[in-house]
Motif scaffolding. Structure first.
Motif, mmCIF file in Angstrom:
data_model
loop_
_atom_site.group_PDB
_atom_site.id
_atom_site.type_symbol
_atom_site.label_atom_id
_atom_site.label_comp_id
_atom_site.label_asym_id
_atom_site.label_seq_id
_atom_site.Cartn_x
_atom_site.Cartn_y
_atom_site.Cartn_z
ATOM 1 N N MET B 1 0.836 -1.198 0.000
ATOM 2 C CA MET B 1 0.000 0.000 0.000
ATOM 3 C C MET B 1 0.869 1.244 0.000
ATOM 4 S SD MET B 1 -1.913 0.622 3.657
ATOM 5 C CE MET B 1 -2.471 2.328 3.560
ATOM 6 N N GLY B 2 0.325 2.340 -0.462
ATOM 7 C CA GLY B 2 1.113 3.571 -0.587
ATOM 8 C C GLY B 2 1.103 4.365 0.706
ATOM 9 N N ALA B 3 1.119 5.683 0.563
ATOM 10 C CA ALA B 3 1.209 6.528 1.741
ATOM 11 C C ALA B 3 -0.062 6.444 2.583
ATOM 12 C CB ALA B 3 1.448 7.962 1.309
ATOM 13 N N ILE B 4 0.132 6.446 3.899
ATOM 14 C CA ILE B 4 -0.999 6.447 4.821
ATOM 15 C C ILE B 4 -1.341 7.917 5.101
ATOM 16 C CG2 ILE B 4 -1.766 5.769 7.130
ATOM 17 C CD1 ILE B 4 0.329 3.473 6.926
ATOM 18 N N LYS B 5 -2.583 8.268 4.930
ATOM 19 C CA LYS B 5 -2.898 9.694 4.923
ATOM 20 C C LYS B 5 -3.536 10.225 6.201
ATOM 21 C CE LYS B 5 -2.860 10.422 -0.019
ATOM 22 N NZ LYS B 5 -2.720 9.053 -0.544
ATOM 23 N N SER B 6 -3.837 9.305 7.117
ATOM 24 C CA SER B 6 -4.410 9.800 8.367
ATOM 25 C C SER B 6 -4.133 8.804 9.488
ATOM 26 C CB SER B 6 -5.926 9.988 8.226
ATOM 27 O OG SER B 6 -6.529 8.725 8.103
ATOM 28 N N VAL B 7 -4.345 9.254 10.703
ATOM 29 C CA VAL B 7 -4.178 8.401 11.871
ATOM 30 C C VAL B 7 -5.129 7.207 11.789
ATOM 31 C CG1 VAL B 7 -4.579 8.344 14.362
ATOM 32 C CG2 VAL B 7 -3.322 10.256 13.347
ATOM 33 N N ALA B 12 -6.249 1.384 10.857
ATOM 34 C CA ALA B 12 -6.906 0.369 10.016
ATOM 35 C C ALA B 12 -5.855 -0.562 9.429
ATOM 36 C CB ALA B 12 -7.704 1.046 8.897
ATOM 37 N N TYR B 13 -4.727 0.026 9.027
ATOM 38 C CA TYR B 13 -3.641 -0.770 8.448
ATOM 39 C C TYR B 13 -3.070 -1.735 9.485
ATOM 40 C CZ TYR B 13 0.672 -1.827 5.912
ATOM 41 O OH TYR B 13 1.713 -2.462 5.288
ATOM 42 N N ALA B 18 -2.695 -7.275 11.644
ATOM 43 C CA ALA B 18 -2.956 -8.196 12.754
ATOM 44 C C ALA B 18 -3.839 -9.355 12.289
ATOM 45 C CB ALA B 18 -3.616 -7.452 13.910
ATOM 46 N N ALA B 19 -4.802 -9.032 11.420
ATOM 47 C CA ALA B 19 -5.702 -10.076 10.933
ATOM 48 C C ALA B 19 -4.955 -11.091 10.074
ATOM 49 C CB ALA B 19 -6.845 -9.440 10.141
ATOM 50 N N ASP B 155 6.310 -5.127 10.370
ATOM 51 C CA ASP B 155 6.567 -5.801 11.642
ATOM 52 C C ASP B 155 6.516 -4.798 12.789
ATOM 53 O OD1 ASP B 155 6.881 -8.483 11.271
ATOM 54 O OD2 ASP B 155 8.909 -8.550 12.121
ATOM 55 N N TYR B 156 7.103 -3.626 12.534
ATOM 56 C CA TYR B 156 7.126 -2.589 13.569
ATOM 57 C C TYR B 156 5.714 -2.072 13.851
ATOM 58 C CZ TYR B 156 8.518 1.694 16.035
ATOM 59 O OH TYR B 156 8.676 2.698 16.966
ATOM 60 N N ILE B 157 4.972 -1.848 12.808
ATOM 61 C CA ILE B 157 3.599 -1.338 12.987
ATOM 62 C C ILE B 157 2.735 -2.392 13.700
ATOM 63 C CG2 ILE B 157 1.489 -0.628 11.769
ATOM 64 C CD1 ILE B 157 3.339 0.707 9.681
ATOM 65 N N LEU B 158 2.906 -3.650 13.297
ATOM 66 C CA LEU B 158 2.151 -4.729 13.926
ATOM 67 C C LEU B 158 2.454 -4.832 15.422
ATOM 68 C CD1 LEU B 158 0.281 -7.182 13.629
ATOM 69 C CD2 LEU B 158 2.264 -8.550 12.983
#
Lengths: 242, 618
Positions: B1-7, B12-13, B18-19, B155-158
């Motif tokens: 996925m590209g840039a994440i545009k909001s918190v 959601a990502y 996690a899912a 991995d870091y975000i998860l």
């Protein structure tokens, strides 16, 4: 300019904020020794440590170099305390161990009561044995002359000013400002038959059309002309005959 | 996925990740820290890949894609951790791999010969979290290291990464600074200056431009705390810096890393790129309107460039030399603009402080030193490596519980803390709590967290000489006390260790220490007296033995010792004679040997090879 009041050795003076303690003291007749500082050279100072004084500020005391410590509100400086002299003597003993033949250092050390060095002395013949590695020469070259012909090279006890790779420098203009500024006379500049030798390079000198004295290197004339657009003929005569 | 545009999109990502994650599947984590790689982690990882491919196993193997950062227990590398069983295998070789897959991955059984064994009791401990080296640790700065793949931002975000940032972006910059102030976080690079106070004084200066800097110029011999974080969890540093930049209103940051850390540079570079792609760095971060980016600045290997003003000059492309800090860098730092410089470990703590709150952080540690500290525990202890413990733990707890006591059952003599310009603390003060103020009071310092444990075979004069020698090499030469004083100090120490020292040597040493402490320009010089001062303070008798009796009590200083063979213990096996490089050991087989003291160069080879402990030093 904002003024602040500062106390030096118990006397209160008005001074421009952020001026250095050393100048404020000297202007008011209080002597603080110094070697590596020159008021005309912005980056000079802080290296030799002979101008260390006590700075009392905000309930805290520390030794600071007077040559670059800014005067601010509430500052009290003491230049003549046992601590100041003890540390100054230590610095001078080390400088004397480094350059035992330097007249300037010997005199300054003697004025603090140091005649002999207890440590190993560096001894030898060349310029290194007069140089205290204070970097005033390289600062002058960069900031006053603006040519960057020399820089401090190596580190630790081997630190020394040099041209790149100790070879004759193409950008050096032979002006001798470094030798003039050097506090210990460690930079050799010799002149013979209209040729000046400094930093391993020979510079042809321009002779005064009136008295015939060789007074300025041709390379320096070229530099000034290129930088200022001044008429070259101005340099035909030496300052005494203009 | 590209840039994440909001918190919201980031959260959601995270849920998506996690899912998709399947934590119930067996996972092999191969440590790819520098230490384990040097010990051969790569062939081990490749062996795992081969076996798994061969057998067509459907498992999530952390090889190639998900190798981890340093687990800290480097002397036992290559380390392989297995999940979900929570097993740690030590010193794994490629030939062990098929057995591990068969037994543990498929069968859930432990391969006994690869697990940790207590050196004193011989008891085997298979569970990662029960190994004494790990059991007493509390990991905040090292929270993800060893469990996530540093090359994977997912991995870091998860693992909860960038949640500190999302929380921070919803706060007022001023409140972030207050939070850091209240947490009590103090600079982990050595100075121990309160981070919040530094930030507060930086925002107080009016300026259009501000910089945030990360000091990754870890130069203390034997220290690798920051290296481990940069290599194993680069995003924690980046996230900390983004939060700091947002709080300070800075739009440009720099990470200064020494070029001797190629893996750190590689992982940080990749992490910055990944963060930019995800919209966590660059323009309009997470749609907040706030923009910030980070560049890496590589250092050329001068120890002094870890000093803040030298570091800033180096980043600016000038010679890495310190300047007088009479005007502080929060006022006039990099390019003469207000600058906040914190070290790697400090930045890595920031996201957790914001996420879990100042009160949580301040509940850990001591009154004056909050939180945890990462130490590199090295020297004469059974377990060496990287450990993170709450501030206030005693030296003895660290050495005995985590370090597993002194190597070979010898006597614990001292610890050296704080890097080359730290000091030595004797065993009798080992109950001292490790925190900024206690160490300074004892004549040492926290420094960046190096702890070198010394046993009875260590000569304290020799230790002082070693560290002074290091500092002589690393002095930049700008100011007189450091440039010319340190070599004289080294002269005096060398003379003492050679038996040429007189009573006046001690006074001269103390005089030079006084001069350095008061008169040197930067922190390197003002702290350079610590090795000498602390050893004179606590081990004056050893100095005096060298000076008065021409004797080295620890049997280290070559000029003051002689090797000889105890005829009672010698069996005449000839082993020492065969190994002696000087060929100065004589004696018939099965008869006691003798050493010719005139030819002996005191290399100690005979003592090392003797199996009967017959070679003695006097």
């Amino acid at each position: 300019m904002e003024k602040v009041s500062v106390v030096i050795d118990g006397r209160t003076f008005e001074a421009v904020k952020d001026r250095c303690v050393l100048e404020v003291a000297h202007e008011n007749g209080i002597y603080i020794p110094s070697l590596c500082y020159n008021s005309e050279v912005p980056s000079s100072g802080g290296s030799c440590r002979v101008c260390l004084v006590e700075a009392h500020q905000g309930g805290r005391m520390r030794l600071v170099t007077a040559c670059n410590y800014p005067v601010r509100k509430g500052l009290e400086v003491k230049t003549d305390t046992p601590l100041v002299h003890r540390i100054r003597r230590g610095v001078l003993e080390l400088l004397l161990a480094r350059v035992p033949d330097s007249e300037v250092i010997r005199e300054m050390a003697a004025s603090e009561g140091i005649a002999e060095v207890r440590f190993r002395k560096d001894e030898g013949e060349n310029e290194r044995y007069k140089c205290i590695a204070c970097a005033l020469c390289t600062n002058v070259c960069a900031e006053v002359v603006g040519v960057h012909a020399i820089a401090m090279t190596e580190r630790g006890a081997d630190k020394k000013p040099a041209t790149p790779y100790d070879k004759p420098s193409e950008v050096c203009i032979g002006c001798g400002a470094c030798a003039y500024a050097c506090p210990t006379g460690a930079i050799t500049m010799k002149e013979k038959d209209g040729v000046r030798r400094i930093w391993h390079r020979d510079f042809q000198m321009v002779r005064c059309s009136v008295c015939g004295t060789p007074y300025i290197p041709q390379a320096q004339v070229d530099w000034i002309v290129s930088r200022t657009g001044k008429d070259r003929s101005f340099f035909d005569k030496c300052p005494d005959h203009r | 996925m590209g840039a994440i545009k909001s918190v919201e999109q980031l959260e959601a990502y995270r849920r998506e990740l996690a899912a998709a994650a399947r934590p119930e599947l067996p996972t092999v984590l191969v440590c790819f820290g520098t230490g384990c790689q040097a010990n051969g982690a790569r062939p081990v990882a490749e062996a795992f890949m081969d076996v798994i491919k061969e057998q067509g196993l459907e498992i999530d193997v952390n090889v190639g894609i998900k190798t981890t950062g340093c687990h800290g227990y480097c002397e036992n590398g290559p380390l392989v951790a297995l999940r979900p069983q929570d097993i740690l295998y030590l010193k794994v070789k490629p030939e062990d791999v098929p057995e591990i897959v068969e037994e543990t991955v498929k069968g859930g059984r432990v391969v006994e010969r690869l697990v940790y064994r207590d050196k004193a009791t011989g008891e085997a401990v298979a569970r990662y979290s029960e190994i004494p080296f790990y059991r007493h640790q509390q990991r905040i700065a090292l929270r993800h290291i060893g469990t996530i793949d540093p090359a994977s931002i997912d991995d870091y975000i998860l693992a909860g990464g960038y949640a500190g940032l999302t929380k921070a972006l919803a706060m007022k910059p001023d409140d972030i600074i207050s939070e850091v102030e209240r947490s009590g976080l103090r600079g982990r690079g050595g100075g121990g200056f309160p981070a919040g106070t530094k930030w507060r004084s930086c925002v107080a200066v009016e300026s259009d431009v501000r910089y945030v800097l990360c000091n990754g110029d870890e130069g203390d011999p034997g220290a690798f705390m920051d290296r481990s974080i940069m290599e194993g969890d680069p995003h924690s540093v980046i996230e900390g810096m983004i939060i700091g930049a947002y709080a300070l209103g800075s739009h440009q940051g720099y990470i200064y890393v020494r070029d001797e850390y190629p893996l750190a540079i590689r992982n940080l570079t990749a992490a910055l790129e990944a963060a930019r792609e995800k919209g966590l760095l660059g323009e309009d971060i997470l749609g907040s309107g706030f923009s910030f980016d980070i560049k890496i600045s590589r250092g050329g290997g001068a120890f002094v460039c870890g000093e803040s003003s030298a570091l800033m000059r180096s980043v600016a492309g000038e010679v890495g030399e310190p300047r007088a800090k009479y005007i502080r860098s929060v006022e006039r730092g990099l390019y003469d603009k207000p600058t906040v410089l914190n070290n790697v470990e400090t930045w890595a703590n920031v996201p957790e402080i914001i996420l879990k709150g100042a009160d949580w952080y301040a509940s850990i540690g001591t009154e004056g030193s909050k939180g945890t500290k990462v130490f590199s525990l090295v020297g004469k202890v059974n377990n060496t490596g990287l450990v993170e413990v709450p501030m206030g733990i005693s030296i003895r707890e660290l050495v005995e519980n985590i370090g597993g006591g002194i190597l070979g059952g010898k006597e614990f003599k001292a610890v050296q803390t704080g890097g080359p310009s730290g000091g030595c603390i004797p065993e009798r003060l080992a109950d001292l709590p490790i925190d900024f103020d206690s160490l300074t009071e004892a004549g040492s310092m926290m420094g960046s967290g190096g702890i070198i444990v010394m046993d009875e075979d260590t000569c304290m004069v020799d230790v002082a000489r070693y560290f002074t020698g290091f500092l002589v090499e690393e002095s930049c030469g700008k100011c007189t006390p450091c440039r010319d004083g340190l070599p004289r100090m080294l002269d005096l120490l060398t003379e003492i260790t050679e038996g040429c020292g007189g009573e006046e040597h001690l006074a001269m040493l103390e005089g030079l220490c006084d001069l350095l402490t008061w008169g040197a320009l930067c922190g390197l010089g003002t702290s350079a007296a610590n090795p000498v001062l602390s050893t004179i303070k606590y081990f004056r008798d050893e100095y005096e033995a060298h000076i008065r009796d021409k004797r080295c009590p620890a049997g280290v200083c070559k000029a003051l010792i002689t090797y000889h063979i105890d005829p009672e213990a010698c069996t005449g096996c000839r082993l020492c004679a065969k190994n002696c490089p000087q060929e100065c050991i004589t004696g018939k087989r099965k008869e006691p040997h003798t050493i010719d003291a005139d030819k002996c160069i005191k290399c100690g080879v005979c003592k090392d090879v003797c199996t009967f402990d017959a070679v003695r030093i006097s």
